[in-house]
Design a protein around this motif. Sequence first.
Motif, PDB file in Angstrom:
ATOM      1  N   THR A 271       0.921  -1.303  -0.236  1.00 47.24           N
ATOM      2  CA  THR A 271       0.017   0.205  -0.013  1.00 47.24           C
ATOM      3  C   THR A 271       0.818   1.289   0.041  1.00 47.24           C
ATOM      4  OG1 THR A 271      -1.798  -1.733   1.360  1.00 47.24           O
ATOM      5  CG2 THR A 271      -1.540   0.893   1.212  1.00 47.24           C
ATOM      6  N   LYS A 272       0.660   2.432  -0.925  1.00 43.00           N
ATOM      7  CA  LYS A 272       1.163   3.390  -1.437  1.00 43.00           C
ATOM      8  C   LYS A 272       0.346   5.384  -1.136  1.00 43.00           C
ATOM      9  CE  LYS A 272       4.612   1.718  -3.873  1.00 43.00           C
ATOM     10  NZ  LYS A 272       5.272   1.608  -5.154  1.00 43.00           N
ATOM     11  N   TYR A 273       0.607   5.584  -0.104  1.00 44.99           N
ATOM     12  CA  TYR A 273      -0.510   7.029  -0.192  1.00 44.99           C
ATOM     13  C   TYR A 273       0.545   7.962  -0.795  1.00 44.99           C
ATOM     14  CZ  TYR A 273      -2.186   4.249   3.582  1.00 44.99           C
ATOM     15  OH  TYR A 273      -2.757   3.297   4.564  1.00 44.99           O
ATOM     16  N   PHE A 274      -0.249   8.586  -1.449  1.00 43.25           N
ATOM     17  CA  PHE A 274      -0.217  10.016  -2.034  1.00 43.25           C
ATOM     18  C   PHE A 274      -1.348  11.106  -1.377  1.00 43.25           C
ATOM     19  CE2 PHE A 274       1.106   6.153  -5.443  1.00 43.25           C
ATOM     20  CZ  PHE A 274       2.571   6.279  -4.921  1.00 43.25           C
ATOM     21  N   SER A 275      -0.209  12.287  -0.797  1.00 47.65           N
ATOM     22  CA  SER A 275      -0.787  12.957   0.287  1.00 47.65           C
ATOM     23  C   SER A 275      -0.949  14.394  -0.742  1.00 47.65           C
ATOM     24  CB  SER A 275       0.337  13.576   0.554  1.00 47.65           C
ATOM     25  OG  SER A 275       1.109  14.074   0.420  1.00 47.65           O
ATOM     26  N   ASP A 276      -0.294  14.515  -2.236  1.00 53.96           N
ATOM     27  CA  ASP A 276      -0.591  15.634  -3.008  1.00 53.96           C
ATOM     28  C   ASP A 276      -2.273  15.008  -3.703  1.00 53.96           C
ATOM     29  OD1 ASP A 276       0.588  12.939  -4.667  1.00 53.96           O
ATOM     30  OD2 ASP A 276       1.642  14.900  -5.943  1.00 53.96           O
ATOM     31  N   SER A 277      -2.250  14.060  -4.022  1.00 52.08           N
ATOM     32  CA  SER A 277      -3.359  13.346  -5.156  1.00 52.08           C
ATOM     33  C   SER A 277      -4.727  12.704  -3.909  1.00 52.08           C
ATOM     34  CB  SER A 277      -2.818  12.566  -5.989  1.00 52.08           C
ATOM     35  OG  SER A 277      -2.300  11.519  -5.790  1.00 52.08           O
ATOM     36  N   LYS A 278      -3.982  12.554  -2.617  1.00 49.70           N
ATOM     37  CA  LYS A 278      -4.986  12.490  -1.541  1.00 49.70           C
ATOM     38  C   LYS A 278      -5.768  10.335  -2.239  1.00 49.70           C
ATOM     39  CE  LYS A 278      -7.068  16.591  -0.204  1.00 49.70           C
ATOM     40  NZ  LYS A 278      -8.216  17.299   0.122  1.00 49.70           N
ATOM     41  N   LYS A 279      -4.057  10.003  -2.669  1.00 53.97           N
ATOM     42  CA  LYS A 279      -4.830   8.988  -3.203  1.00 53.97           C
ATOM     43  C   LYS A 279      -3.947   7.530  -2.371  1.00 53.97           C
ATOM     44  CE  LYS A 279      -4.258   8.160  -7.856  1.00 53.97           C
ATOM     45  NZ  LYS A 279      -4.222   8.003  -9.153  1.00 53.97           N
ATOM     46  N   MET A 280      -4.212   6.672  -2.418  1.00 52.15           N
ATOM     47  CA  MET A 280      -4.213   5.532  -1.350  1.00 52.15           C
ATOM     48  C   MET A 280      -3.522   4.035  -3.002  1.00 52.15           C
ATOM     49  SD  MET A 280      -5.555   3.402   1.013  1.00 52.15           S
ATOM     50  CE  MET A 280      -6.712   2.737   0.828  1.00 52.15           C
ATOM     51  N   VAL A 281      -3.198   3.719  -3.071  1.00 50.76           N
ATOM     52  CA  VAL A 281      -2.613   3.044  -4.615  1.00 50.76           C
ATOM     53  C   VAL A 281      -2.481   1.060  -3.429  1.00 50.76           C
ATOM     54  CG1 VAL A 281      -1.579   1.380  -5.992  1.00 50.76           C
ATOM     55  CG2 VAL A 281      -1.933   4.475  -5.473  1.00 50.76           C
ATOM     56  N   ILE A 282      -3.287   0.600  -3.661  1.00 49.20           N
ATOM     57  CA  ILE A 282      -3.094  -0.942  -3.412  1.00 49.20           C
ATOM     58  C   ILE A 282      -2.607  -1.788  -4.024  1.00 49.20           C
ATOM     59  CG2 ILE A 282      -3.400  -2.858  -1.420  1.00 49.20           C
ATOM     60  CD1 ILE A 282      -6.418  -1.045  -0.797  1.00 49.20           C
ATOM     61  N   ASP A 283      -1.600  -2.291  -4.054  1.00 45.29           N
ATOM     62  CA  ASP A 283      -1.084  -3.683  -5.119  1.00 45.29           C
ATOM     63  C   ASP A 283      -1.065  -4.532  -4.887  1.00 45.29           C
ATOM     64  OD1 ASP A 283      -0.927  -1.703  -6.961  1.00 45.29           O
ATOM     65  OD2 ASP A 283       1.616  -1.893  -7.030  1.00 45.29           O
ATOM     66  N   ILE A 284      -2.032  -5.540  -4.982  1.00 41.32           N
ATOM     67  CA  ILE A 284      -2.183  -6.974  -4.739  1.00 41.32           C
ATOM     68  C   ILE A 284      -1.668  -8.212  -5.249  1.00 41.32           C
ATOM     69  CG2 ILE A 284      -3.988  -8.759  -3.558  1.00 41.32           C
ATOM     70  CD1 ILE A 284      -5.634  -6.089  -3.473  1.00 41.32           C
ATOM     71  N   PRO A 285      -0.738  -8.737  -5.195  1.00 41.92           N
ATOM     72  CA  PRO A 285      -0.228  -9.997  -6.370  1.00 41.92           C
ATOM     73  C   PRO A 285      -0.607 -11.401  -6.024  1.00 41.92           C
ATOM     74  CG  PRO A 285       1.058  -9.623  -3.969  1.00 41.92           C
ATOM     75  CD  PRO A 285      -0.064  -8.600  -4.032  1.00 41.92           C
ATOM     76  N   SER A 286      -0.549 -11.843  -6.974  1.00 45.91           N
ATOM     77  CA  SER A 286      -1.501 -13.253  -7.670  1.00 45.91           C
ATOM     78  C   SER A 286      -2.999 -13.092  -7.566  1.00 45.91           C
ATOM     79  CB  SER A 286      -0.932 -14.117  -6.284  1.00 45.91           C
ATOM     80  OG  SER A 286      -0.070 -14.271  -6.554  1.00 45.91           O
ATOM     81  N   VAL A 287      -3.681 -11.919  -8.347  1.00 41.93           N
ATOM     82  CA  VAL A 287      -5.073 -11.839  -8.085  1.00 41.93           C
ATOM     83  C   VAL A 287      -5.546 -11.529  -8.857  1.00 41.93           C
ATOM     84  CG1 VAL A 287      -7.110 -10.544  -6.504  1.00 41.93           C
ATOM     85  CG2 VAL A 287      -5.160 -11.756  -5.391  1.00 41.93           C
ATOM     86  N   VAL A 288      -6.184 -11.951  -9.569  1.00 44.70           N
ATOM     87  CA  VAL A 288      -6.649 -10.988 -10.577  1.00 44.70           C
ATOM     88  C   VAL A 288      -8.339 -10.606 -11.139  1.00 44.70           C
ATOM     89  CG1 VAL A 288      -6.324 -12.639 -12.075  1.00 44.70           C
ATOM     90  CG2 VAL A 288      -8.345 -13.697 -11.601  1.00 44.70           C
ATOM     91  N   ILE A 289      -8.757  -9.795 -11.807  1.00 47.16           N
ATOM     92  CA  ILE A 289     -10.502  -8.883 -11.866  1.00 47.16           C
ATOM     93  C   ILE A 289     -11.735  -9.337 -11.356  1.00 47.16           C
ATOM     94  CG2 ILE A 289     -11.428  -7.671 -12.864  1.00 47.16           C
ATOM     95  CD1 ILE A 289      -9.544  -5.772 -14.030  1.00 47.16           C
ATOM     96  N   GLY A 290     -11.809 -10.589 -11.774  1.00 47.56           N
ATOM     97  CA  GLY A 290     -13.390 -11.181 -11.607  1.00 47.56           C
ATOM     98  C   GLY A 290     -13.649 -10.131 -12.368  1.00 47.56           C
ATOM     99  N   ASN A 291     -15.502 -10.503 -11.695  1.00 45.29           N
ATOM    100  CA  ASN A 291     -16.928 -10.576 -12.377  1.00 45.29           C
ATOM    101  C   ASN A 291     -16.950  -9.930 -10.381  1.00 45.29           C
ATOM    102  OD1 ASN A 291     -19.355  -8.868 -12.799  1.00 45.29           O
ATOM    103  ND2 ASN A 291     -20.461 -10.669 -12.608  1.00 45.29           N
ATOM    104  N   PHE A 292     -16.950  -8.580 -10.372  1.00 42.94           N
ATOM    105  CA  PHE A 292     -16.974  -8.139  -8.678  1.00 42.94           C
ATOM    106  C   PHE A 292     -17.664  -6.924  -8.294  1.00 42.94           C
ATOM    107  CE2 PHE A 292     -14.055  -5.062 -10.667  1.00 42.94           C
ATOM    108  CZ  PHE A 292     -14.311  -4.212  -9.925  1.00 42.94           C
ATOM    109  N   ASN A 293     -18.524  -7.140  -7.129  1.00 40.22           N
ATOM    110  CA  ASN A 293     -19.212  -6.183  -6.850  1.00 40.22           C
ATOM    111  C   ASN A 293     -18.598  -4.093  -6.210  1.00 40.22           C
ATOM    112  OD1 ASN A 293     -21.768  -7.659  -7.062  1.00 40.22           O
ATOM    113  ND2 ASN A 293     -21.098  -8.801  -5.761  1.00 40.22           N
ATOM    114  N   LEU A 294     -19.427  -2.875  -6.557  1.00 41.20           N
ATOM    115  CA  LEU A 294     -18.281  -2.090  -6.257  1.00 41.20           C
ATOM    116  C   LEU A 294     -19.495  -1.421  -5.454  1.00 41.20           C
ATOM    117  CD1 LEU A 294     -15.816  -0.363  -5.419  1.00 41.20           C
ATOM    118  CD2 LEU A 294     -15.892   0.278  -8.261  1.00 41.20           C
ATOM    119  N   ASP A 295     -19.197  -1.420  -3.992  1.00 36.20           N
ATOM    120  CA  ASP A 295     -20.650  -0.603  -2.795  1.00 36.20           C
ATOM    121  C   ASP A 295     -20.121   0.314  -2.669  1.00 36.20           C
ATOM    122  OD1 ASP A 295     -22.880   0.400  -1.841  1.00 36.20           O
ATOM    123  OD2 ASP A 295     -22.727  -1.655  -0.697  1.00 36.20           O
TER     124      ASP A 295
END
Length: 751
Positions: A271-295
């Motif tokens: 996990t990385k945080y970027f204060s200027d863009s107020k963004k958190m980036v989470i990189d997860i190895p060995s997982v694929v997108i699939g058909n997911f729910n976003l709520d």
Amino acid sequence: MSVFKNKKIIGLLIIIFLFLIMSTASAQNTIYFNSKNITSEIKTVSRNGELLIRARDLAELLNAELTWRAALKSLEMKSESVTIKIMANSHYIQIGNDTLRTKAGLQLVNNQAYIPLAKSIEAFGYLLEYQRDNEELYIFQPETTINGVSWQEDGNQLQIKMDEITPYRVLHSEDGTEITIEIDKAEINQEFTDNISNNNYYLKVVNVPDRALLRLVIKSRTPIPFQIDGGIYEHEDSLVLSFLPQLKDIRINEENLLTIEATGEIPNAKTKYFSDSKKMVIDIPSVVIGNFNLDIEEHPLIKDIKVTQHDLDPVVLRIEVVMANGDIFKQLQRQKNNLLTFKPGQRSEISDLQYAEGSFTFTSSSALNPELFLLQSPPRLVMNLFHVNRGEGILDQIDVDNTLIKKIRTARFDEQTVRIVADLEELTGYNWVEEEKNGLYHYTVNLENKFSEITTQDNEDYQYLNILMDAKAVYEVKKFNYPHRIVVDFQNTLNNLEEFEAVEKTSLIKDIRSSNYQLDEQEVTRLVFELNEYYSHQVDSYQNGHGIKIALAKDYLKEEGEKRQGIGRHLIVVDAGHGGFDPGAIGSNGLEEKISNLAIAKQVALLLDQAEQNVLLTRSSDRFHSLQNRVKFANQRGADIFVSIHANSFNNSSTGGVETYYNQSNSNQNRFLAEKIHDKLGRNLGLIDRGIKDSNFYVIKYTKMPSALIEVAFLSNPREEKLLETKDFQNKAASLIVDGILDYLEENGGK
């Protein structure tokens, strides 16, 4: 009648005669029934493009009861479980209560009844396979029944239950969305039902009648990362396909907990945080997108979430979370292995900032995900710690007297961020280490070490290699053979040897070289000292661990006794992957993996035999052997070493290189064997060095002796496919593999 008419009639008769001859000749297939050539025992003819067999011959083959009703010109053939009926001048065969259309139907030839061979014999449960441009026809009884296909509990493994395992192969489509499992001499259970299709996967069962095989085709809406080697294994009488887990759900609940759920185990995420863009980036190895729910609709803390398949080699899923007001979400301790949970964090408190030996350390009350980067002018390392307070022992400045760091400074950068700055003597690399202990998180930033000096000296008995570092060295010294050499692997070390003059060669030291090397997903700097002779060596440190002194004996010392006596004989099993009905990966120009695997394995066996080793091949010809039988072959014979030869494949044709696999859970010697073999291949084969990797490949997981699996090159890479076809490359790869095996045996004292 005129002469012209006579010639016309004669010509017509000749055409009819030739047609009959051609019809009969076309029926002269070589026919095998349960592997026995029965061509001379039966009569066949060809009509309307369909091969017919004399009904009496077929009844005798099947031990079936034959009834001919002359008045109706109809035939009935009956076994214990199947009855077929067919009538002259009809294209239909009645099988029980069903009817099936044929091209020719029942034909009377010389008052003998002939019926369609393929349709009739398939009705009685037999399988057919045409080979050699349809000149040979093989009739088999099914050797296995597919009883069911089901998902395992975690949803990432697909189990194909069978009576017993017959030859099989797995094919992967270019776009990665389709996997086909071909199973030879298999039939489907009549009670089989599709219970695996869901909103992402679809199963199609295809019977291929002219090839005596069954196809299970699995389609997905999204690419399925799947390795031909390792993605499928045998368990008892089942085939098991392992898929990478898919992203299932992203949501934030009433307690403001952000959860990320997958269909299977989620490895540790970065996990990385970027204060200027107020963004958190989470990189997860060995997982694929699939058909997911976003709520996350209209949530006051999260403005947007974006999900991408960041990479497929290696597989990385990226989730970018844009915060509405810059609040930091911190990961909570894992409760389930398929779930990541983040909570809007209370401010952490950092304390006890210290410097020692090229590293600085501090402690935090909760887990941190800092932003680290280097600035060039002046040289400095900057660390931004988000959502933290400075506690006890965090000074504004620490002065350091060191060749790496001038001083360390701390300050509050903005309302959300505390910044730690290390002013450097010059730009260098670094790594970040986290350790949890007694509820606190201890962090270490290691600055990249450098070589300060390399010298040689000697006395009557020893020649010394002196390696001095700027800071305390973290290293491992290894001995390799054929040729003899001392190897030193340094962690977290900059390769700055080009700054020094060439190290003086000596009577023992033939050559010195360096490289960066990937070991267990960590880059090390490797020094190699190639030797003219080797007798023994000792390793000591000096200058408080900053220096390494390697003493090379100039001869066999008296206290060591007589010169060692070789490595003795050992039983080595060499496994050529795939074979027979299973081609393995197939290159764009048609080279089948099983061909190059066998060629290299045979050469490995020849060279090991010349080195006075006992060698057995799991296969010496183009035959199929199951993974279970390969393992059983080696275990039952009490082999000392097992080495499996393969070629790799990937969706991207530019991917290439050599890599070697071991299974750590089986034996501590497995990695050592893999390292010895890969050391030869990685440096000398002329391909990209992809390193050694831990894996659960069946043949190295269940063998009881030290074992390794080698992916020599990529068949999916056109250049490497051409190399794999050549004798020179095959022999070179085999020679390097043998050198590595002998290296391993020598290092183990011939045991």
